[in-house]
Design a protein around this motif. Structure first.
Motif, short mmCIF file in Angstrom:
data_model
loop_
_atom_site.label_atom_id
_atom_site.label_comp_id
_atom_site.label_asym_id
_atom_site.label_seq_id
_atom_site.Cartn_x
_atom_site.Cartn_y
_atom_site.Cartn_z
N LEU A 55 0.88 -1.18 0.11
CA LEU A 55 -0.01 -0.11 0.21
C LEU A 55 0.98 1.21 0.17
O LEU A 55 0.61 2.11 -0.76
CB LEU A 55 -0.71 -0.06 1.42
CG LEU A 55 -2.12 -0.83 1.00
CD1 LEU A 55 -2.73 -1.04 2.40
CD2 LEU A 55 -3.06 -0.42 -0.07
N ALA A 56 1.95 1.29 1.04
CA ALA A 56 2.88 2.34 0.93
C ALA A 56 3.62 2.63 -0.37
O ALA A 56 3.59 3.49 -1.04
CB ALA A 56 3.84 2.06 2.04
N ARG B 121 2.53 1.77 -3.43
CA ARG B 121 1.27 2.08 -4.27
C ARG B 121 1.19 3.59 -4.22
O ARG B 121 0.88 4.53 -4.99
CB ARG B 121 0.07 1.51 -4.07
CG ARG B 121 -1.09 1.82 -5.05
CD ARG B 121 -2.23 0.78 -4.74
NE ARG B 121 -3.22 0.99 -5.71
CZ ARG B 121 -4.25 1.70 -5.63
NH1 ARG B 121 -4.27 2.70 -4.86
NH2 ARG B 121 -5.06 2.11 -6.77
N GLN B 122 1.23 4.09 -2.87
CA GLN B 122 1.12 5.59 -2.34
C GLN B 122 2.26 6.55 -3.02
O GLN B 122 1.90 7.55 -3.61
CB GLN B 122 0.99 5.78 -0.86
CG GLN B 122 0.48 6.98 -0.66
CD GLN B 122 -1.01 7.40 -0.26
OE1 GLN B 122 -1.43 6.49 0.51
NE2 GLN B 122 -1.35 8.33 -0.66
#
Lengths: 132, 105
Positions: free
Chosen positions: B34-35, B37-38
Protein backbone atom coordinates in the motif's frame (compact mmCIF):
# COMPACT_ATOMS: atom_id res chain seq x y z
CA UNK A 1 5.49 9.81 34.14
CA UNK A 2 8.77 8.94 35.87
CA UNK A 3 7.79 5.28 35.64
CA UNK A 4 7.25 5.73 31.93
CA UNK A 5 10.74 7.22 31.49
CA UNK A 6 12.15 4.19 33.33
CA UNK A 7 10.19 1.89 30.99
CA UNK A 8 11.55 3.71 27.94
CA UNK A 9 15.08 3.27 29.24
CA UNK A 10 14.41 -0.45 29.53
CA UNK A 11 13.49 -0.56 25.82
CA UNK A 12 17.06 0.35 24.97
CA UNK A 13 18.88 -1.59 27.68
CA UNK A 14 18.24 -5.32 27.38
CA UNK A 15 20.92 -6.11 29.98
CA UNK A 16 19.04 -4.06 32.55
CA UNK A 17 15.95 -6.17 31.94
CA UNK A 18 17.99 -9.31 32.61
CA UNK A 19 19.26 -7.87 35.90
CA UNK A 20 15.73 -7.97 37.28
CA UNK A 21 14.56 -11.09 39.11
CA UNK A 22 15.09 -14.45 37.43
CA UNK A 23 14.30 -15.86 33.99
CA UNK A 24 10.69 -17.10 33.74
CA UNK A 25 9.65 -20.30 31.99
CA UNK A 26 10.50 -19.74 28.32
CA UNK A 27 6.90 -20.57 27.35
CA UNK A 28 5.63 -17.54 29.24
CA UNK A 29 8.12 -15.33 27.43
CA UNK A 30 7.02 -16.79 24.09
CA UNK A 31 3.37 -16.13 24.96
CA UNK A 32 4.31 -12.55 25.80
CA UNK A 33 6.12 -12.31 22.46
CA UNK A 34 3.03 -13.54 20.57
CA UNK A 35 0.87 -10.98 22.34
CA UNK A 36 3.38 -8.32 21.32
CA UNK A 37 3.21 -9.52 17.71
CA UNK A 38 -0.60 -9.50 17.77
CA UNK A 39 -0.48 -5.86 18.84
CA UNK A 40 2.02 -5.11 16.08
CA UNK A 41 -0.37 -6.64 13.57
CA UNK A 42 -3.16 -4.47 14.97
CA UNK A 43 -0.90 -1.44 14.54
CA UNK A 44 -0.05 -2.51 10.98
CA UNK A 45 -3.74 -2.97 10.19
CA UNK A 46 -4.47 0.56 11.42
CA UNK A 47 -1.58 2.02 9.40
CA UNK A 48 -2.74 0.04 6.37
CA UNK A 49 -6.25 1.39 6.98
CA UNK A 50 -4.81 4.92 6.92
CA UNK A 51 -3.22 4.24 3.52
CA UNK A 52 -6.41 2.59 2.27
CA UNK A 53 -8.66 5.51 3.29
CA UNK A 54 -6.47 7.90 1.34
CA UNK A 55 -6.12 5.67 -1.71
CA UNK A 56 -9.49 4.01 -2.10
CA UNK A 57 -11.93 6.73 -1.00
CA UNK A 58 -11.15 9.51 -3.49
CA UNK A 59 -14.78 10.72 -3.43
CA UNK A 60 -14.53 11.86 0.17
CA UNK A 61 -13.88 15.55 0.74
CA UNK A 62 -10.21 16.34 1.22
CA UNK A 63 -10.60 17.35 4.87
CA UNK A 64 -12.61 14.26 5.84
CA UNK A 65 -10.31 11.90 3.96
CA UNK A 66 -7.07 13.32 5.29
CA UNK A 67 -8.47 13.68 8.80
CA UNK A 68 -9.62 10.07 8.84
CA UNK A 69 -6.33 8.81 7.39
CA UNK A 70 -4.35 10.85 9.90
CA UNK A 71 -6.42 9.56 12.84
CA UNK A 72 -5.87 5.93 11.77
CA UNK A 73 -2.14 6.47 11.25
CA UNK A 74 -1.72 8.21 14.61
CA UNK A 75 -3.58 5.45 16.46
CA UNK A 76 -1.51 2.84 14.58
CA UNK A 77 1.77 4.46 15.62
CA UNK A 78 0.56 4.79 19.22
CA UNK A 79 -0.47 1.13 19.18
CA UNK A 80 3.01 0.05 18.04
CA UNK A 81 4.81 2.12 20.67
CA UNK A 82 2.47 0.89 23.36
CA UNK A 83 3.06 -2.70 22.22
CA UNK A 84 6.79 -2.61 22.98
CA UNK A 85 6.19 -0.79 26.26
CA UNK A 86 3.65 -3.36 27.39
CA UNK A 87 5.91 -6.21 26.32
CA UNK A 88 8.80 -4.85 28.40
CA UNK A 89 6.54 -4.30 31.41
CA UNK A 90 5.09 -7.82 31.21
CA UNK A 91 8.54 -9.34 30.83
CA UNK A 92 9.77 -7.44 33.88
CA UNK A 93 6.69 -8.35 35.93
CA UNK A 94 7.23 -12.05 35.13
CA UNK A 95 10.89 -11.82 36.16
CA UNK A 96 9.91 -10.21 39.45
CA UNK A 97 7.01 -12.64 40.06
CA UNK A 98 4.58 -9.71 40.14
CA UNK A 99 1.08 -9.47 38.69
CA UNK A 100 0.98 -8.55 35.03
CA UNK A 101 0.38 -4.84 34.41
CA UNK A 102 -3.21 -3.75 33.83
CA UNK A 103 -3.95 -1.44 30.95
CA UNK A 104 -6.69 0.90 29.81
CA UNK A 105 -5.35 0.85 26.27
CA UNK A 106 -7.54 -1.95 24.81
CA UNK A 107 -10.69 -0.12 25.92
CA UNK A 108 -9.47 3.19 24.51
CA UNK A 109 -8.50 1.53 21.24
CA UNK A 110 -11.85 -0.22 20.81
CA UNK A 111 -13.70 3.02 21.60
CA UNK A 112 -11.51 4.83 19.06
CA UNK A 113 -12.10 2.24 16.35
CA UNK A 114 -15.84 2.31 17.07
CA UNK A 115 -15.81 6.09 16.81
CA UNK A 116 -14.06 5.97 13.41
CA UNK A 117 -16.59 3.41 12.17
CA UNK A 118 -19.55 5.54 13.31
CA UNK A 119 -17.92 8.62 11.75
CA UNK A 120 -17.60 6.77 8.43
CA UNK A 121 -21.29 5.76 8.55
CA UNK A 122 -22.31 9.39 9.23
CA UNK A 123 -20.06 10.68 6.44
CA UNK A 124 -21.58 8.25 3.94
CA UNK A 125 -25.20 8.81 5.09
CA UNK A 126 -24.92 12.60 4.99
CA UNK A 127 -23.24 12.37 1.61
CA UNK A 128 -20.19 14.45 2.53
CA UNK A 129 -18.54 13.40 -0.65
CA UNK A 130 -17.30 15.60 -3.42
CA UNK A 131 -18.82 15.25 -6.88
CA UNK A 132 -21.28 12.60 -8.10
CA UNK B 1 13.82 -27.93 13.68
CA UNK B 2 14.02 -29.90 16.88
CA UNK B 3 15.37 -33.40 16.80
CA UNK B 4 13.04 -36.27 17.77
CA UNK B 5 13.91 -37.53 21.20
CA UNK B 6 14.73 -34.12 22.68
CA UNK B 7 12.28 -32.82 25.26
CA UNK B 8 9.95 -31.08 22.90
CA UNK B 9 7.27 -28.73 24.20
CA UNK B 10 3.90 -30.46 23.80
CA UNK B 11 2.19 -27.06 23.48
CA UNK B 12 4.27 -26.26 20.39
CA UNK B 13 5.06 -22.82 21.77
CA UNK B 14 8.08 -22.11 19.53
CA UNK B 15 6.12 -23.17 16.43
CA UNK B 16 3.18 -20.98 17.35
CA UNK B 17 5.50 -18.05 17.94
CA UNK B 18 7.19 -18.70 14.60
CA UNK B 19 3.83 -18.63 12.84
CA UNK B 20 2.94 -15.42 14.66
CA UNK B 21 6.09 -13.87 13.16
CA UNK B 22 5.04 -15.18 9.72
CA UNK B 23 1.61 -13.58 10.04
CA UNK B 24 3.23 -10.35 11.11
CA UNK B 25 5.58 -10.25 8.12
CA UNK B 26 2.57 -10.93 5.91
CA UNK B 27 0.71 -7.97 7.43
CA UNK B 28 3.78 -5.77 7.02
CA UNK B 29 4.04 -6.83 3.36
CA UNK B 30 0.46 -5.74 2.71
CA UNK B 31 1.15 -2.35 4.30
CA UNK B 32 4.42 -2.04 2.36
CA UNK B 33 2.56 -2.68 -0.91
CA UNK B 34 0.00 0.00 0.00
CA UNK B 35 2.85 2.39 0.86
CA UNK B 36 4.56 1.62 -2.45
CA UNK B 37 1.33 2.26 -4.31
CA UNK B 38 0.96 5.56 -2.47
CA UNK B 39 4.54 6.56 -3.26
CA UNK B 40 4.26 5.83 -6.99
CA UNK B 41 0.94 7.49 -7.76
CA UNK B 42 2.22 10.39 -9.82
CA UNK B 43 4.59 10.85 -12.70
CA UNK B 44 7.51 8.89 -11.32
CA UNK B 45 9.67 11.83 -10.29
CA UNK B 46 12.91 11.28 -8.40
CA UNK B 47 11.18 12.19 -5.10
CA UNK B 48 8.66 9.43 -5.71
CA UNK B 49 11.39 6.92 -6.47
CA UNK B 50 13.17 7.94 -3.26
CA UNK B 51 9.91 7.38 -1.36
CA UNK B 52 9.54 3.95 -2.93
CA UNK B 53 13.13 3.11 -2.00
CA UNK B 54 12.52 4.13 1.63
CA UNK B 55 9.42 1.91 1.74
CA UNK B 56 11.36 -1.01 0.32
CA UNK B 57 14.12 -0.49 2.86
CA UNK B 58 11.68 -0.44 5.80
CA UNK B 59 10.12 -3.66 4.51
CA UNK B 60 13.51 -5.35 4.15
CA UNK B 61 14.50 -4.42 7.72
CA UNK B 62 11.22 -5.89 8.95
CA UNK B 63 11.78 -9.12 7.01
CA UNK B 64 15.37 -9.39 8.19
CA UNK B 65 14.46 -9.02 11.88
CA UNK B 66 11.63 -11.56 11.50
CA UNK B 67 13.90 -13.99 9.63
CA UNK B 68 16.53 -13.87 12.36
CA UNK B 69 13.93 -14.43 15.06
CA UNK B 70 12.32 -17.31 13.16
CA UNK B 71 15.72 -18.98 12.93
CA UNK B 72 16.34 -18.43 16.64
CA UNK B 73 12.97 -20.03 17.41
CA UNK B 74 14.14 -23.30 15.84
CA UNK B 75 15.95 -24.05 19.11
CA UNK B 76 14.28 -26.47 21.53
CA UNK B 77 14.28 -23.81 24.25
CA UNK B 78 14.45 -20.46 22.47
CA UNK B 79 15.91 -17.46 24.25
CA UNK B 80 13.70 -14.52 25.05
CA UNK B 81 13.14 -12.00 22.25
CA UNK B 82 15.83 -9.30 22.24
CA UNK B 83 14.41 -5.85 23.06
CA UNK B 84 16.42 -4.55 20.11
CA UNK B 85 14.42 -6.74 17.71
CA UNK B 86 11.14 -5.64 19.30
CA UNK B 87 12.20 -2.02 18.94
CA UNK B 88 13.24 -2.55 15.31
CA UNK B 89 9.82 -3.99 14.46
CA UNK B 90 8.05 -1.13 16.24
CA UNK B 91 10.38 1.35 14.54
CA UNK B 92 9.45 -0.03 11.12
CA UNK B 93 5.73 0.23 11.90
CA UNK B 94 6.04 3.81 13.14
CA UNK B 95 8.26 4.67 10.16
CA UNK B 96 5.53 3.45 7.79
CA UNK B 97 2.98 5.65 9.60
CA UNK B 98 5.30 8.68 9.46
CA UNK B 99 5.96 7.98 5.78
CA UNK B 100 2.20 7.88 5.15
CA UNK B 101 1.68 11.23 6.88
CA UNK B 102 4.55 12.76 4.88
CA UNK B 103 3.15 11.49 1.56
CA UNK B 104 -0.52 12.27 2.21
CA UNK B 105 0.08 15.88 3.27
Amino acid sequence: MIDFVKDVRLWFAPSRLKDEGDTPDYRFSLANERTFLAWIRTALALVGGGFAVDQFLPDLRWGVRVGMAFALLAVGAACALRAVNHWVRCERAMRRHEDLPLSRFPVLLSLGVGLVAVAMVVVVLLGWTSGR
Amino acid sequence: MSVPGTDRDAGLQPERTRLAWRRTTLASSVVAVLALRQALRGSGSSAELAGAAVTGLIWLVFLWVAHRRIRALAAVRPRVLAPRSALAVVGCTVALAVFAVAVIF
